[in-house]
Write an enzyme that holds these catalytic residues in place. Structure first.
Site, PDB file in Angstrom:
ATOM      1  N   VAL A 173     103.504   7.677-117.009  1.00  0.00           N
ATOM      2  CA  VAL A 173     103.698   8.974-117.667  1.00  0.00           C
ATOM      3  C   VAL A 173     104.510   9.903-116.778  1.00  0.00           C
ATOM      4  CG1 VAL A 173     102.528  10.976-118.685  1.00  0.00           C
ATOM      5  CG2 VAL A 173     101.502   8.697-118.881  1.00  0.00           C
ATOM      6  N   GLU A 174     104.226   9.869-115.491  1.00  0.00           N
ATOM      7  CA  GLU A 174     104.818  10.832-114.572  1.00  0.00           C
ATOM      8  C   GLU A 174     106.265  10.512-114.206  1.00  0.00           C
ATOM      9  OE1 GLU A 174     103.866  13.602-113.793  1.00  0.00           O
ATOM     10  OE2 GLU A 174     101.707  13.752-113.748  1.00  0.00           O
TER      11      GLU A 174
END
Length: 353
Positions: A173-174
């Site tokens: 996600v990051e």
């Protein structure tokens, strides 16, 4: 053999129960998880979705964005206006002699609206709440490949600190497991620390930035996640706090009188608690599903093999060219594998601490 199989069955059952308890997937948020699954697996970074800002079950269209940045902005603006005009017509109550696109949009909303036929107020509001989301499938696939270099270390670190191993999927996600990633708000590295938060756990100055070191940053991320959990007593809120800040999540708990992530995601009105923060946990759930079943979405994945490093502590400050000469390796190789050392080291203005 029967005893061994029975033990394995209960071990797997306990593991599943712990996973479900730590990272619940509420029915109320399932439409959001499905949206992020589409983003991560169905559309590339040359594609994207025109969708409703609040109801992620309403996806109007997948479009191609293969032009220049200016051309893509014009296209996105035009498609948003196209659907805004349709919604304004439907908001007047028109239901007869609809065009094909008008019928399609009305059906979309009636299907997505849980309380029956959608009313004019919702349609009118929707005309002003459209958003474009760029696809991520190619980045996610590359992230799965890259993750092989650091995943064993991440898993071992989280296991040593008694953290759920599912958290190891968070870099999807990051940063898509890109250790050189920088965001427009200044977050950096595999775990996307901003400078102020990173300094609580790492060395960050004009010579060294450990946010760029996947190993140091992994330890920092584990400590931050544990800190968030200790204060929120909830892994969904600890993850949301990773994006939005633990103080805000504690305010949400106090304001709404609950730790239920579905209620907080839908109802919390905290300052700056916008689309990204509201969707952080569901995006994580989608990323976790793909991480656990990569072949289902992408076919065979050949992950990068981890390097076997030796770490040494320097007794003196040394120039990088002298270290390279002593070790008989190129400076470019040292730079590639010592990501936390900044440009001032490699251009010779500063020495390695």
């Amino acid at each position: 053999m029967k005893i061994s199989l029975l033990c394995l069955y209960f071990l797997l059952l306990f593991s599943h129960q712990t996973y479900a308890e730590n990272f619940p997937r509420p029915v109320e948020l399932e439409r959001d998880v499905q949206f992020w699954l589409k983003v991560y697996t169905d559309a590339t970074t040359k594609q994207g979705y025109i969708h409703d800002l609040h109801n992620l079950a309403v996806v109007y269209e997948k479009i191609e964005v293969t032009g220049s940045r200016t051309e893509n902005r014009r296209l996105i603006k035009a498609r948003k206006q196209f659907y805004a005009d349709i919604l304004k017509v439907l908001a007047t109550g028109k239901r007869n002699n609809l065009s094909g696109d008008e019928r399609r949009v009305l059906t979309l909303w009636n299907t997505a609206y849980s309380e029956g036929d959608v009313d004019a107020k919702i349609l009118s509001q929707a005309a002003a709440s459209m958003r474009f989301q760029l696809g991520q499938s190619n980045r996610f696939r590359q992230g799965l490949i890259r993750s092989g270099e650091w995943r064993p270390y991440i898993d071992a670190t989280f296991r040593d600190l008694n953290l759920p191993l599912e958290l190891a999927a968070l870099p999807h996600v990051e940063s898509s497991f890109n250790p050189a990633a920088y965001s427009h708000v200044g977050a950096a590295g595999l775990w996307q620390f901003i400078r102020s938060t990173g300094r609580r756990y790492m060395q960050i100055d004009y010579v060294v930035d450990e946010r760029m070191d996947p190993y140091a940053a992994t330890i920092a991320a584990a400590k931050l996640l544990q800190h968030n959990y200790n204060l929120t007593e909830s892994w969904p809120l600890a993850l949301t706090a990773y994006n939005h800040g633990v103080a805000s999540m504690r305010r949400a708990i106090k304001q709404l009188g609950t730790r239920d992530i579905a209620i907080i995601a839908r109802q919390y009105k905290g300052r700056s608690f916008g689309f990204a923060s509201r969707n952080f946990y569901v995006a994580f759930l989608a990323a976790l599903e793909v991480d656990k079943n990569p072949e289902k979405y992408f076919g065979a994945i050949n992950r990068v093999t981890p390097y076997d490093y030796a770490t040494i502590k320097l007794e003196h400050y040394l120039y990088s060219k002298d270290v390279a000469q002593a070790l008989d390796v190129r400076e470019s190789i040292l730079k590639q594998h010592n990501r936390s050392l900044l440009a001032s080291i490699w251009n010779g203005n500063k020495r390695i601490p």
